[in-house]
Design an enzyme around this catalytic site. Sequence first.
Site, PDB file in Angstrom:
ATOM      1  CE  LYS A  79     -16.943  72.873  46.156  1.00  0.00           C
ATOM      2  NZ  LYS A  79     -15.953  72.091  45.379  1.00  0.00           N
ATOM      3  CB  SER A 154     -17.343  73.136  42.065  1.00  0.00           C
ATOM      4  OG  SER A 154     -16.637  72.152  42.788  1.00  0.00           O
ATOM      5  CB  SER A 178     -13.624  71.465  41.946  1.00  0.00           C
ATOM      6  OG  SER A 178     -14.525  71.210  40.902  1.00  0.00           O
TER       7      SER A 178
END
Length: 467
Positions: A79, A154, A178
């Site tokens: 990520k 996210s 997220s």
Amino acid sequence: MTDYSSASDILAQLQDGSLTAAALMEHTLARIEAVNPDLNAIVGLRPAEELMEEARRADAMRAANVPLGPLHGLPMAIKDLANVKGIASTQGSPLMKDFVPTEDELFVSRLRAAGAILIGKTNTPEFGLGSHTFNPVYGATNNPFDPTRTCGGSSGGSAVALAAGMVALADGSDMMGSLRNPAGWNNVYGFRPTWGWVPSEPKGDVFLHPLATLGPMARSPEDIGLLLDVMSGPDPRQPLASGGAPVMPLPEIEKMRIGWLGDWGGAFPMEQGILELCEAAAKSFEDLGHTVEAVAPPFPAERIWEAWITLRSFAVAAGLRVFNDRREHLKDTAIWELERGLSMTAQEVQEASDARSDWQRAAARLFQDYDALILPTAQCWPFPVDIDYPREIAGVEMDTYHRWMQVVVPVSLLGLPCLGAPAGFSEAGLPMGIQIFGAQGQDQNILALGQQYHAATQWPQNAPPQG
């Protein structure tokens, strides 16, 4: 091996020699080339020949019978909020677009030591703010079940990479849903561990902000457990991150008493069809031998919310204050968080912490009666990718950019272990998920319960996106 093989199966094939790391890498790169242009989940991809050479070195190490880590030869993308040596780590911000770290973040070093081959990054919102994956560096990531819709965030790039069969394991992080929201909106699993189970990067303040956590994502809870054991463990530089015991192998679980919290007594507005779908998923645990009961709201939702947005802004501002003199380069929501956090008084923060403490005591009483609780992962279906966030849900106006995610906050505020799991689809074919959560430290039992559910439903395998 297929695009949707489990990480456990892939690693077993690598170990017994029926699959080579080079063949796996070739397959991975071909899959990314085929589906990523329409989805934009993988960003910052390293050159193919460089990755193939690393895979061949992994095969040579296996042939030499040297000690190998549990992820040896498995491609992973990290990520884009985390630093990876040699790969641009932009956090989705133009202020960071040229930043190339010279060393790995703590959990990344653990993945590399375990033998994972780090191929690039997964897309994320700017600084991870907002559960909608778009940014001015890489653009938006599209939902594989409907590319005109958001994938959430996210950890949206991670979820899409899993859902579309580009990787078998992915990391994520979770302050306000997220790991859970994108899991639900992409028909995969995301696990928020007990706070402190997976230590963060040991930099800056290590005492004041126990909100966000790193965690794993996968297409089954068993695979999540495999990655969690690599990511977890104490770090002596972080006194509140004591780490957790290994969760694998997942145990057989006895009959549990499970509570269904629904919309928290009407406090969380929901789009049509979500409650019915998620309640059906919750009641499916009865078919597995568990007891499922409706639970009245155990604590005022608004008090949880007010505590949350205070402590969140306090924490976010601590991270963004380095950009305060360049705030014109930040998106509006980042500026909103920064200004709120910098303007807070100590007593405002204390009052929020008092409310969090009261909710912790109420939750502890609740977990004396229930082994696990269930909520939806979102209050709306995946919305159009070209809007920044929903302004209303079911006729109720959203007064902040993240109020539409309020359903995840009871878990986030206390740092409870929570599995975001698929729940099924709308009539339009859009995915939705449920949060399965328990008391602090019950990570293994929550994953074991999730694996039992997964064995009965197999959502990621039974309903992958087309293409």
